[in-house]
Design a protein around this motif. Structure first.
Motif, PDB file in Angstrom:
ATOM      1  N   ARG A 112       0.803  -1.223   0.000  1.00  0.00           N
ATOM      2  CA  ARG A 112       0.000   0.000   0.000  1.00  0.00           C
ATOM      3  C   ARG A 112       0.841   1.281   0.000  1.00  0.00           C
ATOM      4  NH1 ARG A 112      -5.110  -1.232   4.111  1.00  0.00           N
ATOM      5  NH2 ARG A 112      -5.839  -3.131   3.043  1.00  0.00           N
TER       6      ARG A 112
ATOM      7  N   GLN B  69       3.885   8.021  -3.523  1.00  0.00           N
ATOM      8  CA  GLN B  69       3.784   8.461  -2.134  1.00  0.00           C
ATOM      9  C   GLN B  69       5.161   8.641  -1.513  1.00  0.00           C
ATOM     10  OE1 GLN B  69       1.192   6.166   0.455  1.00  0.00           O
ATOM     11  NE2 GLN B  69       2.377   6.749   2.269  1.00  0.00           N
TER      12      GLN B  69
ATOM     13  N   LEU C 211      -3.062  13.978  -6.599  1.00  0.00           N
ATOM     14  CA  LEU C 211      -3.534  13.510  -5.295  1.00  0.00           C
ATOM     15  C   LEU C 211      -5.036  13.739  -5.183  1.00  0.00           C
ATOM     16  CD1 LEU C 211      -0.820  14.893  -2.844  1.00  0.00           C
ATOM     17  CD2 LEU C 211      -0.984  12.586  -3.792  1.00  0.00           C
TER      18      LEU C 211
ATOM     19  N   ASP D 236      -8.072  13.552   0.061  1.00  0.00           N
ATOM     20  CA  ASP D 236      -7.566  13.051   1.340  1.00  0.00           C
ATOM     21  C   ASP D 236      -6.054  12.909   1.348  1.00  0.00           C
ATOM     22  OD1 ASP D 236      -7.253  10.936  -0.366  1.00  0.00           O
ATOM     23  OD2 ASP D 236      -8.355   9.473   0.862  1.00  0.00           O
TER      24      ASP D 236
ATOM     25  N   THR E  43      -4.194  11.081  -0.689  1.00  0.00           N
ATOM     26  CA  THR E  43      -3.699   9.816  -1.238  1.00  0.00           C
ATOM     27  C   THR E  43      -3.594   9.920  -2.755  1.00  0.00           C
ATOM     28  OG1 THR E  43      -5.961   8.925  -1.370  1.00  0.00           O
ATOM     29  CG2 THR E  43      -4.685   8.468   0.635  1.00  0.00           C
TER      30      THR E  43
END
Length: 279
Positions: free
Chosen positions: A95, A100, A155, A158, A160
């Motif tokens: 994940r 990220q 993005l 939120d 992510t």
């Protein structure tokens, strides 16, 4: 995303950065990059009160007067971070995507720059035309950076990664990237490249830039990137329309052996590794 939501996302990222880079220190950038210091300016005739440590005895011996060296403080470092956005950055491990990890790395540099009074400018490639963000540092720079990624759709609200965007990213021409980096290096800027090198057509040509002292390259990868038969990683269209495969990228192992760039795995404590590479 409104400012309140952006601040919340930034707070989450900052918390993660501090928690996952326990080697965090304000001395990292100064010890690795060209930090502030004293630079010789000119000679002046000595007058009572001048620091005798700066008397130029050789020059004074040739004259009937004493001369002292004067200095001016070197300007703080301006760091350009080239973020190479490609579809393969949305893949990762457990994940944690390569995207990220790269965003958190940029956040780390913004926060470090606040401590050292340096400035960070981010160059974005892959989301349309080249974008160069204004020079900023610390929390302010991080807020601006996250807000811009949200506006581009990189993005979600939120904070992510927006996985739908991976099908819309289009790498710019490699020639433009090389010209930009060469220009920055010629201006004696500190340059950091962040990407997975998946959209580089000629790794040999691109890697010639890595030999400069003020050029730093971090290649982010996930365990699956090492598997040459992974079809979703292998197929990618470059800015010129050429389709390349991961099998071409595997040839860059010789560059890694020569330490032309540093590999950062998303399955590792990647922020700590970035810090260690800079020390």
């Amino acid at each position: 995303m409104n400012l309140k939501e952006i601040q919340k996302v930034v707070g989450m990222i900052q918390t993660h950065v501090f928690r996952n880079s326990n080697s965090y220190t304000s001395g990292i950038l100064k010890s690795h990059f060209r930090g502030s210091g004293l630079q010789f300016k000119e000679h002046q005739v000595y007058v009572p009160g001048d620091d005798v440590r700066f008397i130029d005895w050789k020059l004074s011996a040739k004259s009937s007067q004493a001369f002292v060296k004067t200095f001016e403080e070197e300007r703080n470092v301006e760091i350009f971070i080239c973020v190479d956005l490609t579809p393969t950055l949305y893949y990762g491990h457990n994940r944690i995507s390569k995207l990220q990890a790269m965003i958190e790395t940029v956040a780390l540099f913004y926060l470090l720059a606040k401590e050292t009074q340096d400035l960070v400018r981010v160059v974005l490639w892959g989301a349309g035309e080249e974008v160069i963000l204004p020079a900023k540092k610390g929390h302010e720079g991080l807020v601006f950076f996250i807000a811009h990624l949200e506006r581009l759709g990189i993005l979600k609200e939120d904070g992510t990664p927006n996985f739908e965007m991976q099908f819309k990213l289009r790498p710019i021409e490699e020639k433009k990237k090389i010209i930009r980096i060469k220009t920055l290096l010629a201006r004696r800027k500190e340059v950091i490249y962040l990407g997975d090198l998946s959209a580089i057509e000629s790794i040999e040509d691109f890697s010639k830039l890595f030999s400069f002292k003020n050029m730093n390259c971090f290649r982010f990868y996930s365990p699956v990137d090492k598997l040459t038969k992974s079809p979703f990683f292998m197929k990618i269209k470059t800015g010129s329309g050429k389709v390349i495969s991961g099998e071409v990228q595997i040839q860059d192992q010789e560059l890694l052996k020569k330490q032309r760039y540093k590999e950062i795995g998303v399955h590792e404590r990647y922020l700590e590794k970035v810090v260690r590479e800079l020390m």
